[in-house]
Design an enzyme around this catalytic site. Sequence first.
Site, PDB file in Angstrom:
ATOM      1  N   ASP A  80      -3.561   8.053   8.158  1.00 23.23           N
ATOM      2  CA  ASP A  80      -4.545   7.322   8.921  1.00 23.23           C
ATOM      3  C   ASP A  80      -3.988   6.118   9.772  1.00 23.23           C
ATOM      4  OD1 ASP A  80      -3.128   5.616   7.071  1.00 23.23           O
ATOM      5  OD2 ASP A  80      -4.530   4.893   5.571  1.00 23.23           O
ATOM      6  N   SER A 133       0.609  -1.465   0.025  1.00 23.20           N
ATOM      7  CA  SER A 133       0.188  -0.215   0.126  1.00 23.20           C
ATOM      8  C   SER A 133       1.106   1.147  -0.035  1.00 23.20           C
ATOM      9  CB  SER A 133      -1.069  -0.016   1.135  1.00 23.20           C
ATOM     10  OG  SER A 133       0.152   0.167   2.310  1.00 23.20           O
ATOM     11  N   HIS A 178      -0.503   4.275   6.924  1.00 24.27           N
ATOM     12  CA  HIS A 178       0.030   5.384   5.628  1.00 24.27           C
ATOM     13  C   HIS A 178       0.560   6.814   6.070  1.00 24.27           C
ATOM     14  CE1 HIS A 178      -2.763   2.345   4.304  1.00 24.27           C
ATOM     15  NE2 HIS A 178      -1.528   1.826   3.567  1.00 24.27           N
TER      16      HIS A 178
END
Length: 359
Positions: free
Chosen positions: A328, A53, A331
């Site tokens: 968040d 991610s 990340h």
Amino acid sequence: MGRALVQLVTVSFTASPSPMNQLTLILALLSSYISLIQSTPLNYTSVFSFGDSLADTGNLLLSGALPFPSIGHLPYGITFFRHPTGRCSDGRLIVDFIAEAFGLPMLPPYLARGADFRHGANFAVGGATALDPEFLQEIGVGELLWTNNSLSAQLRWFEELLPLLCNTTKGKSMEEIRSYVPNVTGAIATATERLINNGAIHLMVPGNLPFGCSSVYLTLFGSVRKADYDRRNGCLKKFNSFAKYHNALLRRALARLQRKYQRARIIYADYYGAAIPFSHAPKHFGFTHGALTSCCGGGGPYNFNPAARCGHQGSSVCSDPSSYANWDGVHLTEAAYRSIATNLLHGPYTHPPLMKQNS
């Protein structure tokens, strides 16, 4: 195809033995230092990215791995795109800034069928692992997987695309988890070698970020013992030590590959070194709300709440993401990724330097 960069999680191709007749850089998120004497800048014409991610520009969202992934909704994407793109941030990622630095378009996710891959492709998938799902099932953590598109699956995608391009920690102790690190770094080294055997010459392989400074770890593994925290920055020492252990093993593995493949240029990207200054002096980088608190979250000391994660009911987003390093809880913000990318492109955090090449 032109000169290209490959990010594993960067690789160049030459006319022989590869059918590609110009240099391609492949960034590998997954070193020996080369002298800068008589060095010249590199000009890449395509970028290929692998990883999770931290690099995914939309593959997880397009794969439908999750029924209603929050990354498909605002506030994800609010800073630059003004709409969600599948990136796990408020805006652009490190790979976006690297592509921009070379004058290239943003990498389309591989699963965006019909996309123009002449300037590269992004194979990264959110939640992807270096180890195959079968191994993770065997050790009892398979139920935690977001996706089965591990690094080996991403490499298969790359190999499928290559001909077209040529023609145009649940329940585990820290000690047990540490025991898997040689397997992980070995898998990354194997993937890097596989790319080299497919004709790659320039490869950039990043290490781990200092995830002991991540609000998800600070929340889930918080301690009442002050000694568990780094007094310089408030990060959890054991997790940052784990990241440094992983990075040390990875650099050794890459050094062995460099000795074996002397024609290849294997670049180690020190994500840890490029990011840890945020925690030491966040205001110096414009992070006036600090480096440990999330911009988007559901409350708590670090604004991370597993029951109200970013994009879910009960969460809220800050008014200025650029004043936060953490997006968040897992990340980083676009502002943080921009700073890391700048450090990689122009600072001392790639070995050998990304923007230089021996003559």
